[in-house]
Write a protein that holds these residues in place. Structure first.
Motif, mmCIF file in Angstrom:
data_model
loop_
_atom_site.group_PDB
_atom_site.id
_atom_site.type_symbol
_atom_site.label_atom_id
_atom_site.label_comp_id
_atom_site.label_asym_id
_atom_site.label_seq_id
_atom_site.Cartn_x
_atom_site.Cartn_y
_atom_site.Cartn_z
ATOM 1 N N LEU A 39 0.848 -1.224 0.186
ATOM 2 C CA LEU A 39 0.112 0.046 -0.008
ATOM 3 C C LEU A 39 0.790 1.276 -0.067
ATOM 4 O O LEU A 39 0.470 2.424 -0.119
ATOM 5 N N GLY A 40 2.213 1.073 0.152
ATOM 6 C CA GLY A 40 3.174 2.378 0.291
ATOM 7 C C GLY A 40 3.240 3.018 1.469
ATOM 8 O O GLY A 40 3.790 4.064 1.548
ATOM 9 N N TYR A 41 3.104 2.368 2.562
ATOM 10 C CA TYR A 41 3.330 2.835 3.814
ATOM 11 C C TYR A 41 4.766 2.761 4.032
ATOM 12 O O TYR A 41 5.618 2.040 3.204
ATOM 13 N N ASP A 42 5.393 3.582 4.741
ATOM 14 C CA ASP A 42 7.087 4.009 4.811
ATOM 15 C C ASP A 42 7.638 3.015 6.060
ATOM 16 O O ASP A 42 8.743 2.679 5.697
ATOM 17 N N GLU A 43 7.042 3.028 6.866
ATOM 18 C CA GLU A 43 7.625 2.330 8.180
ATOM 19 C C GLU A 43 6.817 1.446 8.947
ATOM 20 O O GLU A 43 5.612 1.549 8.958
ATOM 21 N N ALA A 44 7.493 0.351 9.509
ATOM 22 C CA ALA A 44 6.678 -0.484 10.426
ATOM 23 C C ALA A 44 7.783 -0.793 11.763
ATOM 24 O O ALA A 44 8.992 -1.150 11.516
ATOM 25 N N TRP A 45 7.377 -0.510 12.828
ATOM 26 C CA TRP A 45 8.034 -0.653 14.147
ATOM 27 C C TRP A 45 7.517 -1.939 14.792
ATOM 28 O O TRP A 45 6.245 -1.678 15.220
ATOM 29 N N ILE A 46 8.442 -2.653 15.413
ATOM 30 C CA ILE A 46 8.120 -4.014 15.916
ATOM 31 C C ILE A 46 8.598 -3.996 17.402
ATOM 32 O O ILE A 46 9.552 -3.810 17.906
ATOM 33 N N GLY A 47 7.609 -4.321 18.215
ATOM 34 C CA GLY A 47 8.099 -4.240 19.891
ATOM 35 C C GLY A 47 8.756 -5.496 20.241
ATOM 36 O O GLY A 47 9.062 -6.496 19.563
ATOM 37 N N GLU A 48 9.295 -5.388 21.457
ATOM 38 C CA GLU A 48 9.858 -6.352 22.028
ATOM 39 C C GLU A 48 9.178 -6.398 23.438
ATOM 40 O O GLU A 48 9.246 -5.539 24.384
ATOM 41 N N GLU A 55 1.400 -9.318 24.006
ATOM 42 C CA GLU A 55 2.614 -8.870 23.160
ATOM 43 C C GLU A 55 3.498 -9.694 22.885
ATOM 44 O O GLU A 55 4.668 -10.007 23.555
ATOM 45 N N LEU A 56 3.292 -10.415 21.873
ATOM 46 C CA LEU A 56 3.915 -11.893 21.546
ATOM 47 C C LEU A 56 5.223 -11.897 21.093
ATOM 48 O O LEU A 56 6.203 -12.474 21.229
ATOM 49 N N ILE A 57 5.819 -10.526 20.552
ATOM 50 C CA ILE A 57 6.889 -10.685 19.778
ATOM 51 C C ILE A 57 8.319 -10.377 20.709
ATOM 52 O O ILE A 57 8.146 -9.296 21.328
ATOM 53 N N ALA A 58 8.867 -11.419 20.972
ATOM 54 C CA ALA A 58 10.246 -11.476 21.850
ATOM 55 C C ALA A 58 11.327 -10.845 21.416
ATOM 56 O O ALA A 58 12.153 -10.150 21.773
ATOM 57 N N SER A 59 11.557 -10.787 20.089
ATOM 58 C CA SER A 59 12.561 -10.505 19.238
ATOM 59 C C SER A 59 12.500 -9.779 17.991
ATOM 60 O O SER A 59 11.905 -10.255 17.087
ATOM 61 N N PRO A 60 12.448 -8.540 17.861
ATOM 62 C CA PRO A 60 11.807 -7.736 16.796
ATOM 63 C C PRO A 60 12.995 -8.020 15.588
ATOM 64 O O PRO A 60 12.364 -7.791 14.766
ATOM 65 N N GLU A 61 14.134 -8.198 16.215
ATOM 66 C CA GLU A 61 15.269 -8.416 15.076
ATOM 67 C C GLU A 61 14.799 -9.524 14.356
ATOM 68 O O GLU A 61 14.903 -9.865 12.930
ATOM 69 N N LEU A 62 14.323 -10.719 15.022
ATOM 70 C CA LEU A 62 14.112 -12.042 14.146
ATOM 71 C C LEU A 62 12.971 -11.815 13.500
ATOM 72 O O LEU A 62 12.703 -11.968 12.122
#
Length: 405
Positions: A39-48, A55-62
């Motif tokens: 859709l042309g979004y510029d950014e997505a930021w993923i939590g830790e 809030e299930l994501i333990a490793s935003p890097e993975l």
């Protein structure tokens, strides 16, 4: 000329209630970023996060490494890496590796850690987390610029530490510091000349603190010989839009109450009304959330612009209030009808349309003259007696009528 292009993104904690398959929930988070990329979004930021179940994501890097292979253009940030939970050299090295793998699409968002339960499990005193963040940031910034660092604190030590790969992004990957109401994030960002990530920009406290936090950031940057840029200031707020306000309100009934339960009973943030009123009404009336139409989203962003004095990126707080189908539709409506308002996408189209409309009589007259000229040339060359009647009719020339006249 068009002005500076506002960017759009999403802050994906994420929030998933306990009544669904967590593996499929994570896959849907990946699909959301893929949708945003298309859709042309510029950014997505993923939590830790490491506790409390939602809030299930333990490793935003993975997560970033995975989704980078499934997207083309969108930039991907840690939203945010909790600095007290990581040895700074290890974190910097992972981010630097992602910088190379993504060819510069990774960003580092940092903070002290938002869930006290995470810190408790690691034996970290909550009261020390902000000091630990500052100490880690003091060494991560030069490390990510490829510099050599020696430092010692009561929780980590570096001896001639240096990343073995020169950074892909020069002078460094982009770094942003999380900020809510307190001046902690704004001070840290200003001290190092970094971006600011205002996570609670639409909450009452966060909204009221926008201008003061930016002033603190500016003053701190000046005191430390740094410069900061409003274009690197990101404001976060929850949005769900549909074709009508009624439809948007109906959509969010799907998951809003579970989201409010998490903040009311687990995260202990006062987001849910306690007076028995409709939470949808309360979220809209307070300005905390947009639950409405694209025009309502536009009005919210304009409200944030006026309060803050200007910023570079608006990010939707991913919340899963609606089902997946309606969530996708909301993101699509943002891209179709909200982005153009703040990115001047249609300015030249509007100018062109108005110019063509205002000069229509001239253009139509010239067009008719050109057609008439060609008709006359054809008749002169062939003669009317040699042209079939249906062709004469099409050209407005009829033998019988001409003879009668």
């Amino acid at each position: 000329m068009p002005g500076q292009k506002m960017r759009f993104g999403a802050f994906i904690a994420p929030f998933h209630p306990l009544n669904e398959n967590p593996t499929l929930a994570l896959e849907r988070d990946i699909e959301l970023v893929q949708l945003m990329d298309r859709l042309g979004y510029d950014e997505a930021w993923i939590g830790e996060h490491h506790s409390a179940g939602y809030e299930l994501i333990a490793s935003p890097e993975l997560f970033i490494a995975t989704v980078a292979e499934r997207t083309r253009n969108i930039k991907l940030g840690t939203g945010v890496s909790s600095l007290p939970y990581h040895h700074p050299l290890m974190l910097a090295d992972r981010i630097n590796q992602l910088d190379h793998i993504t060819r510069g699409r990774v960003m580092l968002g940092v903070g002290p850690g938002s869930l006290p339960s995470d810190a408790f499990m690691m034996g970290i005193t909550v009261a020390k987390q902000r000091d630990m963040m500052d100490e880690a940031l003091d060494v991560i910034v030069p490390l990510l610029r490829g510099e050599k660092v020696t430092a010692k604190t009561d929780w980590f030590e570096l001896k001639d530490a240096q990343l073995q790969m020169t950074p892909w992004s020069r002078p460094s990957v982009e770094i942003a510091v999380a900020s809510q109401v307190s001046p902690t994030g704004a001070t840290a960002a200003g001290r190092h000349g970094l971006g600011l990530l205002s996570i609670g920009a639409t909450s009452a406290g966060g909204f009221n603190a926008l201008s003061s936090n930016w002033a603190i950031c500016e003053d701190t940057a000046k005191d430390n010989g740094k410069t900061i840029d409003r274009n690197q200031w990101r404001l976060v707020g929850p949005v769900h839009i549909a074709e009508t306000r009624e439809k948007a309100r109906e959509n969010v009934r799907f998951g809003l109450e579970q989201w409010l339960y998490y903040f009311r009973e687990v995260a202990a943030l006062p987001l849910a009304p306690t007076d028995g009123s409709d939470p949808v009404d309360a979220l809209i009336a307070s300005g905390m959330a947009v639950i409405g139409t694209p025009d309502d989203a536009i009005a919210q962003i304009e409200r944030l612009q006026a309060q803050s004095g200007g910023f570079g990126c608006f990010m939707q707080l991913a919340h899963n209030w609606a089902n997946w189908e309606n969530t996708q539709r909301s993101y699509e409506l943002m891209a179709r009808y909200v982005f153009p308002k703040f990115q001047q996408s249609n300015d030249n189209r509007e100018t062109s349309l108005n110019w063509a409309r205002d000069n229509r009589p001239t253009f139509m007259g010239e067009a008719m003259m050109a057609v008439g000229s060609r008709v006359a040339q054809h008749v002169e060359k062939k003669g009317t007696e040699n042209i079939r009647p249906e062709i004469l009719d099409a050209m407005g020339l009829n033998k019988k009528n001409d003879a009668a006249e």
